[in-house]
Each structure stands twice: as structure tokens, then as C-alpha cells.
Design an enzyme around this catalytic site. Structure first.
Site, PDB file in Angstrom:
ATOM      1  N   SER A 126      38.781  51.362  46.803  1.00  0.00           N
ATOM      2  CA  SER A 126      39.074  49.960  46.478  1.00  0.00           C
ATOM      3  C   SER A 126      39.511  49.828  45.027  1.00  0.00           C
ATOM      4  CB  SER A 126      37.806  49.119  46.716  1.00  0.00           C
ATOM      5  OG  SER A 126      37.951  47.834  46.162  1.00  0.00           O
ATOM      6  N   TYR A 151      28.287  47.813  45.432  1.00  0.00           N
ATOM      7  CA  TYR A 151      29.358  48.109  46.395  1.00  0.00           C
ATOM      8  C   TYR A 151      30.478  48.865  45.677  1.00  0.00           C
ATOM      9  CZ  TYR A 151      33.829  47.620  48.561  1.00  0.00           C
ATOM     10  OH  TYR A 151      35.076  47.903  49.042  1.00  0.00           O
ATOM     11  N   LYS A 155      32.065  53.085  45.847  1.00  0.00           N
ATOM     12  CA  LYS A 155      33.446  53.573  45.956  1.00  0.00           C
ATOM     13  C   LYS A 155      33.732  54.569  44.826  1.00  0.00           C
ATOM     14  CE  LYS A 155      34.483  51.321  49.622  1.00  0.00           C
ATOM     15  NZ  LYS A 155      34.619  52.056  50.898  1.00  0.00           N
TER      16      LYS A 155
HETATM   17  C1  WQD Z   1      39.948  36.631  45.847  1.00  0.00           C
HETATM   18  C2  WQD Z   1      40.131  35.490  44.870  1.00  0.00           C
HETATM   19  C3  WQD Z   1      38.053  34.591  44.098  1.00  0.00           C
HETATM   20  C4  WQD Z   1      36.684  32.938  47.872  1.00  0.00           C
HETATM   21  C5  WQD Z   1      36.795  41.572  47.158  1.00  0.00           C
HETATM   22  C6  WQD Z   1      36.105  42.867  46.850  1.00  0.00           C
HETATM   23  C7  WQD Z   1      37.078  43.991  47.037  1.00  0.00           C
HETATM   24  C8  WQD Z   1      37.626  43.928  48.424  1.00  0.00           C
HETATM   25  C9  WQD Z   1      38.338  42.592  48.637  1.00  0.00           C
HETATM   26  C10 WQD Z   1      36.317  45.227  49.954  1.00  0.00           C
HETATM   27  C11 WQD Z   1      39.151  35.557  43.705  1.00  0.00           C
HETATM   28  C12 WQD Z   1      38.838  33.549  44.890  1.00  0.00           C
HETATM   29  C13 WQD Z   1      37.428  33.588  46.904  1.00  0.00           C
HETATM   30  C14 WQD Z   1      36.526  31.525  47.797  1.00  0.00           C
HETATM   31  C15 WQD Z   1      37.862  31.503  45.816  1.00  0.00           C
HETATM   32  N1  WQD Z   1      36.607  44.057  49.371  1.00  0.00           N
HETATM   33  N2  WQD Z   1      38.013  32.871  45.914  1.00  0.00           N
HETATM   34  N3  WQD Z   1      37.127  30.855  46.771  1.00  0.00           N
HETATM   35  O1  WQD Z   1      36.794  39.350  45.087  1.00  0.00           O
HETATM   36  O2  WQD Z   1      39.260  39.936  44.782  1.00  0.00           O
HETATM   37  O3  WQD Z   1      37.829  41.368  46.240  1.00  0.00           O
HETATM   38  O4  WQD Z   1      37.345  41.590  48.448  1.00  0.00           O
HETATM   39  O5  WQD Z   1      36.837  46.278  49.783  1.00  0.00           O
HETATM   40  O6  WQD Z   1      36.416  45.198  46.826  1.00  0.00           O
HETATM   41  O7  WQD Z   1      35.734  42.843  45.493  1.00  0.00           O
HETATM   42  O8  WQD Z   1      38.454  39.097  47.005  1.00  0.00           O
HETATM   43  O9  WQD Z   1      38.913  37.289  48.596  1.00  0.00           O
HETATM   44  O10 WQD Z   1      36.603  37.405  47.526  1.00  0.00           O
HETATM   45  O11 WQD Z   1      38.559  36.699  46.154  1.00  0.00           O
HETATM   46  O12 WQD Z   1      38.408  30.868  44.892  1.00  0.00           O
HETATM   47  O13 WQD Z   1      35.841  30.866  48.644  1.00  0.00           O
HETATM   48  O14 WQD Z   1      39.849  34.270  45.550  1.00  0.00           O
HETATM   49  O15 WQD Z   1      37.433  33.983  42.972  1.00  0.00           O
HETATM   50  O16 WQD Z   1      39.811  35.061  42.559  1.00  0.00           O
HETATM   51  P1  WQD Z   1      38.061  39.884  45.650  1.00  0.00           P
HETATM   52  P2  WQD Z   1      38.078  37.604  47.405  1.00  0.00           P
END
Ligand code: WQD
Length: 347
Positions: A126, A151, A155
Site C-alpha cells: 500500500s 495496519y 505492510k
Molecule cells: C480518502 C480521502 C479522507 C471518508 C485508506 C488506507 C489505505 C488503503 C485505502 C487499504 C481522505 C476522505 C474519507 C469519509 C472523507 N486501504 N474521506 N470522508 O485514507 O486515503 O487510504 O484506504 O489498503 O491503506 O489508508 O482512503 O477512502 O479512507 O480516504 O472526507 O467519510 O477521503 O479524509 O482524504 P485513505 P479513504
């Protein structure tokens, strides 16, 4: 016909990879203990592929069960290893369970590979390993930062374990560092199936638009970005799945130039949260998502998007699908799921 084990093959990326393998004539065995998915995913794979891969419900972190399972599949040509716990927040609350599951299963697979060093091994890693990178787009040789969560640490440590095992036992392995996987198969037969309240942006958008959740909370509008919301590199899950086949076939053909290679898998394009919402509104017809600004989420990085040149030049692979296409596929999948109430009983 080459035989490939897909661990976590009933999960989001695993199921889409199983479909791509079957389409290319591989025999597929899925190991999945249903810890974060549902058995009906296998029906979806069959609907798309026209054949039902073998599925074994096995906990790969359980030493005796894992060894018994692998002994029954002594003829594997490849292993694509997705099976892992992957909720960032949950990993902070249950670090021991995360290290035991994610690293325990990895070590058992590598132990089997010691006696089967011809078998190609693809590891699901990741972009989390980079933390907040100093330089964008992010290259594979960017410094690996201290993990923001157990998590993410599984990785990072996982890659180090593989590197050591490859050196010691002459294995062949590739780690693929995903940016943000989104979307669903265009058939809407498989897609992202978060159990409980979605932590990730896109499944929350589609469930909110379907009336299953309240308004989307946009975590932070004061980031130093073009519109104040955080930037990520959102890659269509089918693009991601196809990259796994390309990487595995590189190993099977003996084309790898190092025993352990690492590749970023992204589109090379960053999108803000607001741009993802706008893409959803464009892609989902008359459906719209209500949203409101909320405080930043702890642990979030400001911006991350991939330098994709290594995957393009060495693997000959590029993401082809757009953000709008991914949002349209995600929405079609949500509609296909119907108004099935979320299994956590909340709205
Ligand atoms: C994306 C953006 C949030 C939810 C994570 C893991 C990564 C991988 C993918 C497994 C961010 C914003 C999110 C919400 C929001 N997972 N957001 N409101 O955190 O980049 O990555 O998932 O492998 O390892 O870290 O993905 O989709 O959670 O967030 O504003 O209800 O959307 O703050 O900027 P992230 P995400």
C-alpha cells in the site's frame, strides 16, 4: 493450465483479480475465511467468469490449517496474497490481532514458498508505507516513513520480511503498492462490500446517495490544496486487478531483473475529495450525495499520488479507466446491491 492461489479472493481487489485470472485461462483457488466479506461474492465471480473457482474457507494465520491447505495445493504456479486485515482505525485499537493475522499468514506462506521457490509470489502492499511523502508524485524509492498505523506497519514489515526471505531462499516476489482502489466490475456482479460503516470515501458516498447513510462528512477543508480538501490517487479496481496478472506473468516468464521488485499502482493523477464528489454527481445520473465539511481525520496525509513511470516502463502497464468511470461503476454496483440495509443496522 497454470494454477494460482488468490488469498482473500472473496474480498474487493481479490475477487476482481480472480475474474481477470479466469478470463486468462488460469486455474484459480481462493482461500478466504470470510472475515471481511460474504460467500455470495463467489456467485458474482461465477456470473462474470462463467466458471466457479474452488474456494476454501481457511484461516491462513492458523499454522496447522494453513499448512494442511497448502499441502493439498502443492502444485501452485503463483500466489497472489491479498488476505489481511486492512482497517486503519481498527488496527490502532487491535494492533496485536493485526500483526498476528497479517504477518502470521505472510510468514506461513513464505515458509511454504521455501520448498516451492519456482512459485511466483505477489504481495498486496500500500502507498500507506510512504506516509506524507516530501516529493510528489511519489516514486518507489521515496523514503518509507514511520507507519501511521499498525495496519500500515504490517505492510512495511511485510515487505521487509519478503525481502529477507527472497534473499535467504531464492524466492521470486513482487510487492504492489496500491494507491486508492475504487469502483467495481462494470457488470455490477462484484464490487466493494464494506461490512459495517464504510471508512473509505467512495463506498460511503454511494451508500449515502442510496439513502443508507447520512450525509458524507468531508474530513477537512483547510488543507493546503487547490480546494482545501485532501488529495489522493484513485485507481479503478479493474485496472488494479489487471496489474496483478501482469506482475505475476513477469515472474512466471523469468523476466524480473531483481529477486524482489516493488511497483506503485496508481493513475498518476491526484483528485481532491470535492473533485471525487463532483465526479460522482456527473457519473451517477440523477443521484446526488449530500455532504458537509467536518474536522480533519487523524492520521490522514494531505496529498498522495503515484509516479507511475516504473510500472509503465518495466511492467508495460498503465491504468486506463477514469475517475468518472470508476464512480459510475461504483454507483451501478450500489444500485445492484439494492436497498439492502447495511448490516450494522445504522443509517
Ligand atoms: C480518502 C480521502 C479522507 C471518508 C485508506 C488506507 C489505505 C488503503 C485505502 C487499504 C481522505 C476522505 C474519507 C469519509 C472523507 N486501504 N474521506 N470522508 O485514507 O486515503 O487510504 O484506504 O489498503 O491503506 O489508508 O482512503 O477512502 O479512507 O480516504 O472526507 O467519510 O477521503 O479524509 O482524504 P485513505 P479513504
Amino acid at each position: 493450465m497454470k494454477k494460482v492461489l488468490v488469498t482473500g479472493g472473496l474480498g474487493f481487489i481479490g475477487s476482481h483479480t480472480a475474474v481477470e485470472l479466469l478470463a486468462r485461462g488460469y486455474r484459480v483457488v481462493i482461500a478466504d475465511n470470510l472475515s471481511n466479506t460474504r460467500p455470495e461474492v463467489l456467485d458474482g465471480i461465477e456470473r462474470i467468469a462463467g466458471q466457479r473457482p474452488e474456494w476454501v474457507n481457511v484461516d491462513l494465520a492458523d499454522q496447522s490449517r494453513c499448512r494442511t491447505f497448502l499441502a493439498a495445493h502443492d502444485d501452485l504456479d503463483g500466489i497472489i496474497h491479498f488476505a489481511a486485515s486492512k482497517a486503519v482505525g481498527e488496527s490502532v485499537e487491535k494492533p496485536i490481532a493485526y500483526y498476528a493475522n497479517n504477518l502470521g499468514s505472510l510468514c506461513l506462506l513464505l515458509d511454504w514458498l521455501r520448498e516451492h521457490s519456482e512459485c511466483a509470489f505477489i504481495f498486496s502492499s500500500s502507498c500507506t508505507v510512504y506516509g506524507q511523502a516530501e516529493t510528489l508524485p511519489i516514486r518507489e524509492d521515496a523514503p518509507v516513513k514511520p507507519a501511521e498505523s499498525p495496519y500500515g506497519n504490517t505492510k512495511q514489515i511485510g515487505e521487509e520480511i519478503i525481502r529477507d526471505a527472497v534473499r535467504a531462499h531464492g524466492l521470486r516476489a513482487i510487492a504492489l503498492r496500491y494507491f486508492n482502489p475504487i469502483g467495481a466490475h462494470p457488470s455490477a456482479a462484484i464490487g466493494e462490500l464494506p461490512l459495517g460503516v464504510p471508512q473509505n470515501l467512495v463506498p460511503f458516498i454511494t451508500q449515502s446517495a442510496a439513502g443508507l447513510r447520512g450525509p458524507l462528512k468531508v474530513f477537512g477543508n483547510d488543507y493546503p490544496t487547490r480546494d482545501g480538501t485532501a488529495i489522493r490517487d484513485y485507481i479503478h479496481v479493474v485496472d488494479l486487478a489487471q496489474a496483478h496478472i501482469v506482475a505475476m506473468e513477469r515472474l512466471l516468464a523469468g523476466e524480473a531483473t531483481e529477486p524482489f521488485e516493488v511497483f506503485n499502482l496508481g493513475t498518476g493523477k491526484g483528485s481532491t475529495v470535492l473533485e471525487v464528489i463532483q465526479a460522482f454527481d456527473r457519473a451517477a445520473g440523477d443521484a446526488t450525495v449530500e455532504w458537509q465539511f467536518a474536522p480533519r481525520r487523524a492520521g490522514d496525509v494531505i496529498e498522495a499520488w503515484a509516479d507511475t513511470s516504473r510500472a509503465a516502463e518495466v511492467l508495460g502497464w498503465r491504468a486506463e479507466r477514469s475517475l468518472d468511470e470508476a464512480m459510475a461503476d461504483a454507483w451501478r454496483w450500489q444500485v445492484a446491491l439494492g436497498a439492502a440495509a447495511p448490516d450494522d443496522g445504522t443509517r
